[in-house]
Design an enzyme around this catalytic site. Structure first.
Site, PDB file in Angstrom:
ATOM      1  CD  GLU A  91     -60.066 -17.233 -13.313  1.00 44.92           C
ATOM      2  OE1 GLU A  91     -61.264 -17.733 -13.651  1.00 44.92           O
ATOM      3  OE2 GLU A  91     -59.020 -17.779 -14.320  1.00 44.92           O
ATOM      4  CB  CYS A 104     -49.867 -18.608 -12.278  1.00 44.46           C
ATOM      5  SG  CYS A 104     -49.939 -17.985 -13.912  1.00 44.46           S
ATOM      6  CB  CYS A 111     -54.729  -9.181 -21.830  1.00 44.38           C
ATOM      7  SG  CYS A 111     -52.870  -8.777 -22.730  1.00 44.38           S
ATOM      8  CB  CYS A 115     -52.032 -13.807 -27.689  1.00 44.01           C
ATOM      9  SG  CYS A 115     -50.747 -12.647 -27.554  1.00 44.01           S
ATOM     10  CB  CYS A 118     -54.450 -15.454 -24.896  1.00 40.19           C
ATOM     11  SG  CYS A 118     -54.451 -14.926 -23.331  1.00 40.19           S
ATOM     12  CB  CYS A 331     -50.560 -20.963 -19.641  1.00 39.27           C
ATOM     13  SG  CYS A 331     -49.453 -20.566 -18.425  1.00 39.27           S
TER      14      CYS A 331
HETATM   15  N1  SAH Z   1     -49.039 -11.449 -21.240  1.00 41.19           N
HETATM   16  C1  SAH Z   1     -47.786 -12.444 -20.891  1.00 41.19           C
HETATM   17  C2  SAH Z   1     -47.992 -13.151 -19.689  1.00 41.19           C
HETATM   18  C3  SAH Z   1     -49.285 -13.950 -19.557  1.00 41.19           C
HETATM   19  S1  SAH Z   1     -49.716 -15.155 -20.470  1.00 41.19           S
HETATM   20  C4  SAH Z   1     -47.221 -13.160 -22.053  1.00 41.19           C
HETATM   21  O1  SAH Z   1     -48.018 -13.232 -23.215  1.00 41.19           O
HETATM   22  O2  SAH Z   1     -46.248 -13.788 -21.948  1.00 41.19           O
HETATM   23  C5  SAH Z   1     -48.777 -16.599 -19.850  1.00 41.19           C
HETATM   24  C6  SAH Z   1     -48.291 -17.687 -21.362  1.00 41.19           C
HETATM   25  O3  SAH Z   1     -49.691 -18.175 -21.338  1.00 41.19           O
HETATM   26  C7  SAH Z   1     -47.731 -17.057 -22.403  1.00 41.19           C
HETATM   27  O4  SAH Z   1     -46.689 -17.567 -22.853  1.00 41.19           O
HETATM   28  C8  SAH Z   1     -48.964 -17.173 -23.466  1.00 41.19           C
HETATM   29  O5  SAH Z   1     -48.593 -17.072 -24.455  1.00 41.19           O
HETATM   30  C9  SAH Z   1     -49.609 -18.522 -22.876  1.00 41.19           C
HETATM   31  N2  SAH Z   1     -50.920 -18.719 -23.378  1.00 41.19           N
HETATM   32  C10 SAH Z   1     -52.003 -17.861 -23.627  1.00 41.19           C
HETATM   33  N3  SAH Z   1     -53.085 -18.524 -24.153  1.00 41.19           N
HETATM   34  C11 SAH Z   1     -52.552 -19.996 -24.236  1.00 41.19           C
HETATM   35  C12 SAH Z   1     -53.220 -21.003 -24.482  1.00 41.19           C
HETATM   36  N4  SAH Z   1     -54.518 -20.925 -25.015  1.00 41.19           N
HETATM   37  N5  SAH Z   1     -52.751 -22.246 -24.593  1.00 41.19           N
HETATM   38  C13 SAH Z   1     -51.333 -22.282 -24.013  1.00 41.19           C
HETATM   39  N6  SAH Z   1     -50.715 -21.274 -23.573  1.00 41.19           N
HETATM   40  C14 SAH Z   1     -51.353 -20.179 -23.588  1.00 41.19           C
HETATM   41 FE1  SF4 Z   2     -52.094 -10.888 -23.244  1.00 39.75          FE
HETATM   42 FE2  SF4 Z   2     -52.670 -13.297 -23.450  1.00 39.75          FE
HETATM   43 FE3  SF4 Z   2     -51.415 -12.348 -25.400  1.00 39.75          FE
HETATM   44 FE4  SF4 Z   2     -50.281 -12.865 -22.842  1.00 39.75          FE
HETATM   45  S1  SF4 Z   2     -51.028 -14.083 -24.443  1.00 39.75           S
HETATM   46  S2  SF4 Z   2     -50.041 -11.091 -23.977  1.00 39.75           S
HETATM   47  S3  SF4 Z   2     -51.968 -12.353 -21.649  1.00 39.75           S
HETATM   48  S4  SF4 Z   2     -53.459 -11.985 -24.736  1.00 39.75           S
END
Ligand code: SAH
Ligand code: SF4
Length: 343
Positions: A91, A104, A111, A115, A118, A331
């Protein structure tokens, strides 16, 4: 057959001249592809028929196949679901501001970092995107919307610094005057924090913006949110960011996803201010997009109190306003809908 979107400017010139065409033919091709969004040599009418046939034999110019598109009724934010040539899907999102359009984009299918909050992480890891697939997201969105993208954030699916070579090459292509022509200070890499790669990035001579996804002020708390923290501690990551800043002079954005009861205590704000003291940073506070039942946004009062503590301690901070919340374009929400509906 080579994917033309995988090539740097120099590589394309070398390829084109080795086929017996003049150098300037490369510029003509790039004008068709990057400005006119033409990905078919037959339409490149300022090239001779003979040259077009020759080029067709050697290069493909795969834009992405659109599977689905959702437009937010609130703010026009548009989310695109693309199918890649091997059938995987990714996406990208287009966000509309009064003075600019931001894209974006994704760097991986899924990934590996996982996290806990995420959606991309939850979907597991499949593979890295190629340079061409990263670049094609921009071109395909521009073609679809007939609008020029001015800013790019590498904040879609995946961890850009775990797909380092393709990420950097795509940035050089998007930045090149005769290619994407997007100002380097208008491109942001968001990373969970891979120390060696941050240091390597500092050496690239690319003045790209960096955002670090920190999310917690102590290793104890961060370990629970970002599994990779067990491998790279906060100290190691911040140390790398300091080296990056020393080299580039750039201010770094710290991203902090706030989750009720997990990392939103006043004591967390105080500790955060302490570890970021004396760094040239800006903190972006992001109320979590709830991707699971036990993940809740803090109250408005708590968000404001958290921000106030940072400001009082000399740390610049802002609460990020959500865009596209009705189409789950924010995000961390990318791909969740599909995963849910297919599982
Ligand atoms: N992997 C990279 C870039 C992609 S994620 C990273 O982690 O920075 C982009 C951003 O979205 C990151 O700051 C991540 O922490 C945030 N993000 C992921 N899941 C989220 C959620 N459920 N709510 C708000 N932000 C989120
Ligand atoms: Fe990967 Fe999502 Fe963590 Fe970014 S926030 S490093 S995309 S798992």
């Amino acid at each position: 057959m080579k994917n033309l979107l995988d090539l740097s400017y120099e590589e394309l010139v070398a390829e084109v001249t080795s086929l017996g065409l003049e150098r300037y033919r490369a510029d003509q091709i790039l004008d068709w592809v990057f400005n006119k969004k033409v990905n078919n040599f037959d339409e490149m009418t300022n090239l001779s028929k003979q040259h077009r046939a020759l080029l067709k034999e050697h290069f493909s110019i795969p834009f992405l196949k659109l599977l689905d598109k959702k437009v937010s009724r609130i703010d026009g934010t548009t989310k695109f679901l693309w199918e890649l040539e091997d059938g995987n899907t990714i996406e990208s999102v287009m966000l509309f501001h009064p003075d600019r359009i931001t894209a974006c984009i994704s760097t991986q299918v899924g990934c590996p970092v996982k996290c806990i909050f995420c959606a991309t992480g939850m979907s597991g890891f499949v593979r890295n995107l190629t340079t061409g697939e990263i670049v094609a997201q921009i071109l395909s969105m521009e073609r679809e919307e007939k609008k020029k993208i001015g800013n790019v954030v590498y904040m879609g699916m995946g961890e850009p610094l775990l797909n380092y070579e393709n990420t950097i090459k795509s940035i050089r292509i998007l930045n090149h005057k005769k290619m994407g022509n997007i100002g380097i200070r208008r491109i942001t890499i968001s990373t969970v924090g891979i120390p060696d790669r941050i240091i390597q990035l500092a050496e690239e001579g690319l003045d790209v913006k960096l955002a670090l996804s920190l999310h917690a002020p102590t290793n104890f708390k961060r370990d629970q949110l970002v599994p990779l923290n067990k491998k790279y501690s906060i100290e190691e990551i911040l140390n790398a960011v300091k080296i990056y800043q020393k080299k580039t002079g750039n201010r770094v954005t710290i991203e902090y996803v706030l989750i009720k009861g997990m990392n939103d205590e006043i004591s967390d704000a105080k500790k955060l201010a302490e570890i970021l003291k004396n760094m040239k940073i800006f903190v972006n506070l992001i109320p979590v997009n709830p991707t699971a039942e036990d993940l809740k946004k803090p109250s408005r009062e708590r968000l404001l109190a958290f921000k106030r503590i940072l400001l009082e301690n000399g740390i610049e901070a802002e609460i990020r306003r959500e865009k596209g919340s009705d189409i789950e374009a924010a995000c961390g929400q990318l791909r969740l809908k599909r995963i849910k509906s297919t599982s």
